[in-house]
Design a protein around this motif. Structure first.
Motif, PDB file in Angstrom:
ATOM      1  N   THR A 144      -6.845  -4.372  -9.241  1.00 49.55           N
ATOM      2  CA  THR A 144      -6.574  -5.175  -8.050  1.00 49.55           C
ATOM      3  C   THR A 144      -5.114  -5.600  -7.991  1.00 49.55           C
ATOM      4  O   THR A 144      -4.454  -5.802  -9.019  1.00 49.55           O
ATOM      5  N   TRP A 145      -4.626  -5.715  -6.778  1.00 49.41           N
ATOM      6  CA  TRP A 145      -3.359  -6.388  -6.480  1.00 49.41           C
ATOM      7  C   TRP A 145      -3.397  -6.815  -5.021  1.00 49.41           C
ATOM      8  O   TRP A 145      -4.349  -6.518  -4.299  1.00 49.41           O
ATOM      9  N   HIS A 146      -2.369  -7.529  -4.583  1.00 50.36           N
ATOM     10  CA  HIS A 146      -2.319  -8.066  -3.223  1.00 50.36           C
ATOM     11  C   HIS A 146      -1.241  -7.377  -2.408  1.00 50.36           C
ATOM     12  O   HIS A 146      -0.204  -6.976  -2.946  1.00 50.36           O
ATOM     13  N   GLU A 147      -1.487  -7.260  -1.115  1.00 51.04           N
ATOM     14  CA  GLU A 147      -0.511  -6.714  -0.155  1.00 51.04           C
ATOM     15  C   GLU A 147      -0.406  -7.718   0.994  1.00 51.04           C
ATOM     16  O   GLU A 147      -1.160  -7.667   1.960  1.00 51.04           O
ATOM     17  N   LEU A 148       0.542  -8.646   0.891  1.00 57.38           N
ATOM     18  CA  LEU A 148       0.576  -9.790   1.795  1.00 57.38           C
ATOM     19  C   LEU A 148       1.809  -9.846   2.688  1.00 57.38           C
ATOM     20  O   LEU A 148       1.987 -10.814   3.421  1.00 57.38           O
ATOM     21  N   SER A 149       2.630  -8.836   2.663  1.00 56.95           N
ATOM     22  CA  SER A 149       3.802  -8.791   3.532  1.00 56.95           C
ATOM     23  C   SER A 149       3.518  -7.891   4.728  1.00 56.95           C
ATOM     24  O   SER A 149       2.824  -6.878   4.591  1.00 56.95           O
ATOM     25  N   PRO A 150       4.064  -8.223   5.913  1.00 64.68           N
ATOM     26  CA  PRO A 150       3.946  -7.263   7.021  1.00 64.68           C
ATOM     27  C   PRO A 150       4.482  -5.891   6.647  1.00 64.68           C
ATOM     28  O   PRO A 150       4.005  -4.873   7.153  1.00 64.68           O
ATOM     29  N   ASP A 151       5.458  -5.860   5.732  1.00 63.82           N
ATOM     30  CA  ASP A 151       6.011  -4.576   5.317  1.00 63.82           C
ATOM     31  C   ASP A 151       5.063  -3.782   4.429  1.00 63.82           C
ATOM     32  O   ASP A 151       5.332  -2.613   4.120  1.00 63.82           O
ATOM     33  N   SER A 152       3.954  -4.390   4.016  1.00 63.42           N
ATOM     34  CA  SER A 152       2.932  -3.601   3.324  1.00 63.42           C
ATOM     35  C   SER A 152       2.419  -2.476   4.215  1.00 63.42           C
ATOM     36  O   SER A 152       1.963  -1.444   3.720  1.00 63.42           O
ATOM     37  N   LEU A 153       2.494  -2.678   5.534  1.00 60.74           N
ATOM     38  CA  LEU A 153       2.107  -1.607   6.452  1.00 60.74           C
ATOM     39  C   LEU A 153       3.017  -0.391   6.293  1.00 60.74           C
ATOM     40  O   LEU A 153       2.623   0.738   6.590  1.00 60.74           O
ATOM     41  N   ASN A 154       4.230  -0.617   5.814  1.00 57.46           N
ATOM     42  CA  ASN A 154       5.150   0.490   5.530  1.00 57.46           C
ATOM     43  C   ASN A 154       4.930   1.083   4.140  1.00 57.46           C
ATOM     44  O   ASN A 154       5.100   2.286   3.941  1.00 57.46           O
ATOM     45  N   HIS A 155       4.576   0.236   3.171  1.00 56.90           N
ATOM     46  CA  HIS A 155       4.687   0.629   1.768  1.00 56.90           C
ATOM     47  C   HIS A 155       3.368   0.819   1.038  1.00 56.90           C
ATOM     48  O   HIS A 155       3.371   1.386  -0.064  1.00 56.90           O
ATOM     49  N   TYR A 156       2.247   0.352   1.605  1.00 53.50           N
ATOM     50  CA  TYR A 156       1.006   0.380   0.817  1.00 53.50           C
ATOM     51  C   TYR A 156       0.629   1.781   0.373  1.00 53.50           C
ATOM     52  O   TYR A 156       0.253   1.999  -0.789  1.00 53.50           O
ATOM     53  N   ARG A 157       0.691   2.760   1.254  1.00 47.49           N
ATOM     54  CA  ARG A 157       0.261   4.104   0.849  1.00 47.49           C
ATOM     55  C   ARG A 157       1.091   4.614  -0.328  1.00 47.49           C
ATOM     56  O   ARG A 157       0.564   5.277  -1.235  1.00 47.49           O
ATOM     57  N   ALA A 158       2.391   4.305  -0.331  1.00 41.43           N
ATOM     58  CA  ALA A 158       3.235   4.709  -1.458  1.00 41.43           C
ATOM     59  C   ALA A 158       2.837   3.960  -2.723  1.00 41.43           C
ATOM     60  O   ALA A 158       2.840   4.532  -3.829  1.00 41.43           O
ATOM     61  N   HIS A 159       2.488   2.669  -2.574  1.00 40.29           N
ATOM     62  CA  HIS A 159       2.021   1.920  -3.734  1.00 40.29           C
ATOM     63  C   HIS A 159       0.751   2.555  -4.305  1.00 40.29           C
ATOM     64  O   HIS A 159       0.631   2.722  -5.535  1.00 40.29           O
ATOM     65  N   PHE A 160      -0.169   2.897  -3.441  1.00 42.08           N
ATOM     66  CA  PHE A 160      -1.433   3.466  -3.907  1.00 42.08           C
ATOM     67  C   PHE A 160      -1.195   4.806  -4.601  1.00 42.08           C
ATOM     68  O   PHE A 160      -1.767   5.075  -5.673  1.00 42.08           O
ATOM     69  N   ALA A 161      -0.370   5.652  -3.996  1.00 39.10           N
ATOM     70  CA  ALA A 161      -0.081   6.951  -4.606  1.00 39.10           C
ATOM     71  C   ALA A 161       0.605   6.770  -5.954  1.00 39.10           C
ATOM     72  O   ALA A 161       0.308   7.493  -6.924  1.00 39.10           O
ATOM     73  N   ILE A 188      -6.241  -3.111  13.108  1.00 39.48           N
ATOM     74  CA  ILE A 188      -6.525  -1.686  13.036  1.00 39.48           C
ATOM     75  C   ILE A 188      -5.494  -0.966  12.169  1.00 39.48           C
ATOM     76  O   ILE A 188      -5.812   0.022  11.492  1.00 39.48           O
ATOM     77  N   GLN A 189      -4.269  -1.479  12.116  1.00 38.17           N
ATOM     78  CA  GLN A 189      -3.242  -0.844  11.296  1.00 38.17           C
ATOM     79  C   GLN A 189      -3.561  -0.991   9.812  1.00 38.17           C
ATOM     80  O   GLN A 189      -3.375  -0.054   9.029  1.00 38.17           O
ATOM     81  N   TRP A 190      -4.049  -2.161   9.416  1.00 37.48           N
ATOM     82  CA  TRP A 190      -4.443  -2.371   8.028  1.00 37.48           C
ATOM     83  C   TRP A 190      -5.702  -1.570   7.683  1.00 37.48           C
ATOM     84  O   TRP A 190      -5.780  -0.902   6.644  1.00 37.48           O
ATOM     85  N   ILE A 191      -6.706  -1.670   8.531  1.00 37.73           N
ATOM     86  CA  ILE A 191      -7.980  -1.012   8.260  1.00 37.73           C
ATOM     87  C   ILE A 191      -7.780   0.490   8.086  1.00 37.73           C
ATOM     88  O   ILE A 191      -8.374   1.123   7.204  1.00 37.73           O
ATOM     89  N   THR A 192      -6.925   1.066   8.924  1.00 36.63           N
ATOM     90  CA  THR A 192      -6.688   2.508   8.873  1.00 36.63           C
ATOM     91  C   THR A 192      -6.192   2.947   7.502  1.00 36.63           C
ATOM     92  O   THR A 192      -6.732   3.876   6.882  1.00 36.63           O
ATOM     93  N   MET A 193      -5.150   2.296   6.993  1.00 35.16           N
ATOM     94  CA  MET A 193      -4.570   2.784   5.735  1.00 35.16           C
ATOM     95  C   MET A 193      -5.457   2.461   4.541  1.00 35.16           C
ATOM     96  O   MET A 193      -5.494   3.208   3.556  1.00 35.16           O
ATOM     97  N   LEU A 194      -6.230   1.374   4.628  1.00 32.80           N
ATOM     98  CA  LEU A 194      -7.133   1.050   3.526  1.00 32.80           C
ATOM     99  C   LEU A 194      -8.316   2.019   3.477  1.00 32.80           C
ATOM    100  O   LEU A 194      -8.739   2.461   2.401  1.00 32.80           O
TER     101      LEU A 194
END
Length: 858
Positions: A219-236, A270-276
């Motif tokens: 587990t970790w947290h993604e609490l910045s609006p910029d997580s919409l830019n970076h989460y997929r890279a974090h996951f990979a 919808i932007q968050w739900i999509t990438m998750l």
């Protein structure tokens, strides 16, 4: 809006959505969202709408809202935790699991009272942890709880990794082994940091693997609006880290995500739900405001807002997710979407939003073996209704039947509203009439774009995401003198009734403003209290307008002068929606939730079923529709079905069998059946169960407001009752009779007789006009609201307990409806609370659950 194939324009579609009123800006260019149904990305997972502290107490929020949204996971406080006054994992567990939930995460450190947690040493923490473990161990469902043993250790207790790494790893080991010593099969998640920290994570996982203390879920947290830019890279990056360490792949839960600007807003969520969903993880929306409101996705206790409908759409997905390509992947505040293909149900679904542009949804891979040569397409819109503003079933804004050419169709979705999300449903064409749109004429007007006098336009733009969302990015505030007003110019197509919807905020008090149309006073609007100036509520009232142009003005002074401090409300947006008849909604049962044995039937040729698709129920099979009511009151629920022999269809509302509501026939045929029942305002799960020996086939469930039946309810002013204990009558300017009953509970009671119309034993709905604003005040940003309870004791009968959530003020009254079964003829009712304080009570209504039923052959 139109539909077309890539090869040729096949049909003209119906455009019925009126876009946001233009302020003179040029139209945004059309964007394209590409969906390839032939490219599966895996089975639909459904974990993206988990919630942190989404549950408050038993009944808060309502079970129907939980079940409709169907979060897989929630995170709650430990038994007897002191961090927040509500949200106890064991108090909320039974309702969550019975509503379809999978796992409850326990934030063990929330046993502490302060934020950040007071650091009293690891031994103190373990001494507080053991009682939690022992209480959960006593439950038969103990293995459905996941243990979050550290929360954001990258800044709480262990912030300096260079000096605190060894201590954290040692403490992790000690706590981990403590959990396993009491619950050998327990799942433990971690490290639960506030950010994705690959260096710390590598050190932690390497140590944990070597010492046999590896978390079961990372587990970790993604609490910045910029997580919409970076989460997929974090996951990979995380998956590559696992490979390099030779572990996993382990399940992942993003145990906090999103910002205040996101929750409740369909176009943001919808932007968050999509990438998750793309990464097939569980994830939990952050807790920014109050516990028990599904992370800002419920209005009051039982009412959905616009964001809830998006979450329900997501929960309704099935089959496989498929490849979706947006114009700008991994870009915050941009068009994003996800799609599924359910081959068994022959249905493709696309969810999209996040842009003000019109969108072309280019769908390829429509196999003829699944969809045939033509398809029915429906586009529905979930509009943002505010945080504390309820929203009804999203309307179908366009619908048509189109030919499929080379496996491709393109669906045009309207633009103009970046806060909205859309659902596109594609199914094989039926044999009956083509689907049609049902959205009424509507328009939106930004308050700040109108004529603002003696008030101030306030920018609410915030790149950090900390502020609550404001439509258009600005609102009108400082309406604090007698001459404050906002005027907008409107142009309506027809003479008649329109619903005026005002998105507003205030300082936690009941507000008022005078409504003028063409400088003539029409009525005074009363705004219920909300959390604060930017936590939007929504007030809907009917007004009558003639066709053409008008000037609508909201003012702090009416015909009798200045409204005083009550007039100082912020204004965000003003909506107009045409009212074309009584409140009506249709729920195709092919889109509803159904038991395993129920199947969708397409190509039903019997027009009497009134649907291009139908649901076939074998014996004991059932189907459940989540219907939405604007008001507490009576609605007629009707359906049409075919049966090969005598039939019996049992009806439930919110899981409560409707006595006398069975739809029964004595022979085969096509039948129309209806039952008029009292519904609570908000969402009610309506279940239809085939209790026949043979199969029945149902089309749609229709809901129509039956306002004339409201006279069957008996209403009494609480202050007219007989007081007991310390209960007192208090004056209240917002009370319906000028006063209300306070000091209920802890011995204080009020007793009222049952009117002649409700003397019979049977099923009733109890509606109470209540107010209560109890809360704790110590948390840095959470509003620690407290639920109060009211017990209804029937003389000669039983006692029923119902929750009344915090409603921001002690003297502004909300209606709250709960079920009440009475067993005596006329036994009086006493209201109180034996274990604590109850809410203030203005009035009490008792309504028979069922007042009419009809079954007729077609």
């Amino acid at each position: 809006m139109r539909y077309r194939s890539l090869a040729s324009a096949v049909v003209a579609a119906t455009l019925v959505l009126v876009p946001l009123q233009s302020t003179g800006a040029s139209a945004a260019p059309v964007e394209t969202l590409r969906v390839d149904l032939s490219d599966s990305t895996g089975a639909f997972y459904g974990g993206a709408t988990g919630i942190l502290y989404g549950l408050g107490d038993q009944g808060v929020p309502s079970r129907d809202l939980i079940a409709g949204m169907r979060p897989r996971t929630v995170a709650q406080k430990p038994p007897d935790g002191e961090q927040h006054p509500s949200g106890d994992a064991l108090v909320t567990a039974d309702e969550f699991f019975s509503s379809g939930g999978t796992d409850i995460y326990i934030n063990s450190q929330d046993i502490y009272s302060r934020w950040p947690y007071q650091d009293l040493g690891i031994d103190d923490y373990i001494s507080r942890l053991r009682p939690q473990l022992e209480k959960v161990a006593a439950r038969p469902d103990r293995d459905r709880f996941v243990w979050t043993i550290f929360n954001e250790p990258d800044w709480i207790w262990y912030g300096d990794w260079a000096t605190k790494k060894d201590k954290f790893l040692a403490d992790w080991t000690k706590v981990y082994r403590t959990v396993k010593s009491v619950l050998p099969n327990a799942r433990i998640d971690g490290p639960g940091e506030a950010n994705y920290n690959p260096g710390r994570l590598r050190d932690f996982l390497a140590y944990a693997a070597a010492n046999d203390v590896l978390p079961d879920i990372v587990t970790w947290h993604e609490l910045s609006p910029d997580s919409l830019n970076h989460y997929r890279a974090h996951f990979a990056d995380y998956r590559e880290l696992e490979r390099s360490l030779g572990i996993g792949p382990l399940p992942v839960n993003i145990t906090e995500y999103s910002n205040r600007r996101d929750t409740s807003v369909p176009g943001q969520m919808i932007q968050w739900i999509t990438m998750l969903e793309d990464t097939k993880v569980d994830a939990q929306m952050a807790y920014w405001t109050v516990a028990g409101n599904l992370s800002d996705h419920s209005a009051r206790t039982a009412r959905p807002n616009g964001g809830w409908w998006l979450a329900k759409w997501y929960a309704d997905l099935s089959g496989d997710t498929v490849r979706v390509t947006p114009p700008r992947p991994s870009t915050r505040d941009s068009l994003q979407g996800l799609a599924t293909l359910d081959r068994d149900d022959a249905k493709a679904t696309v969810l999209l939003g996040g842009t003000a542009s019109e969108v072309e949804v280019a769908v390829s891979g429509l196999a003829e073996s699944t969809f045939g040569r033509s398809v029915d397409v429906r586009v529905s819109k979930a509009t943002w209704s505010g945080y504390e503003g309820d929203a009804q079933q999203p309307p179908v804004v366009a619908a048509s039947r189109v030919d499929v050419v080379d496996g491709v169709v393109t669906v045009d979705v309207p633009g103009g509203d970046p806060l909205a999300a859309y659902q596109v449903l594609i199914t094989p064409a039926g044999h009956g009439a083509a689907p049609v749109a049902n959205a009424p004429w509507s328009a939106q007007y930004e308050a700040e774009a109108g004529l603002v006098e003696n008030a101030r336009v306030v920018s609410q733009h915030d790149q950090s995401g900390w502020k609550y969302t404001t439509s258009g990015g600005s609102d009108v505030g400082y309406m604090n003198n007698a001459g404050s007003r906002v005027t907008v110019d409107v142009d309506v197509p027809r003479s008649g009734t329109y619903e005026l919807g005002v998105l507003y905020g205030n300082g936690g008090f009941v507000g008022q403003q005078a409504l003028y149309v063409d400088d003539a006073h029409v009525r005074t609007l009363t705004y219920p209290a909300v959390l604060n100036w930017t936590y939007r509520g929504r007030l809907d009232v009917p007004i009558t307008l003639t066709a053409g142009k008008h000037r609508l003005s909201l003012r702090t002074s009416g015909p009798n002068g200045h409204l005083g401090a009550a007039g100082d409300n912020t204004l965000d947006r003003i909506d107009l929606t045409e009212v074309t008849g009584p409140e009506t909604a249709a729920y195709p049962l092919a889109d509803a939730r159904r038991s395993d044995g129920a199947v969708i039937e397409r190509g039903v040729r019997d027009a009497a079923v009134l649907a291009p698709t139908a649901v076939a129920l074998g014996a004991t099979d059932s189907v459940t529709a989540y219907v939405s009511a604007k008001q507490d009151g009576y609605y007629t629920l009707s359906t049409t079905w075919t049966g090969a022999g005598p039939s019996r269809i049992g009806v439930t509302t919110s899981g409560r069998r409707v006595a006398g509501g069975d739809l029964v026939t004595d022979r085969a045929g096509v039948w129309d059946g209806s039952v008029t029942v009292h519904l609570k305002a908000g969402v009610t799960a309506v279940g239809l169960t085939n209790e026949s020996r043979g199969r029945v086939v149902l089309g749609a469930l229709t809901q129509v407001r039956a306002g004339d039946a409201d006279a069957r309810a008996a209403v009494v002013e609480a202050e007219s009752g007989r007081l007991g204990g310390g209960a007192v009558v208090q004056a209240g300017v917002w009370a319906s009779g000028g006063s209300y009953v306070g000091q209920l509970g802890n011995g204080g009671t009020v007793t009222v007789p049952r009117a002649e119309a409700v003397r019979a034993a049977g099923q009733y709905n109890l509606t109470v006009g209540y107010a209560q604003a109890e809360k704790n005040t110590g948390h840095a940003y959470n509003t620690d609201t407290i639920t109060r309870f009211l017990e209804t004791t029937e003389a000669g009968g039983g006692t029923t307990r119902a929750p009344y959530r915090h409603n921001y003020t002690w003297d502004g009254f909300w209606p709250e409806t709960s079920p009440l079964d009475l067993t005596t003829e006329g036994g009086e009712l006493t209201f109180g609370n034996a274990t604590g304080w109850g809410p203030n009570v203005d009035w009490i209504s008792l309504a028979p659950l069922v007042v009419a039923k009809s079954v007729t052959p077609r």
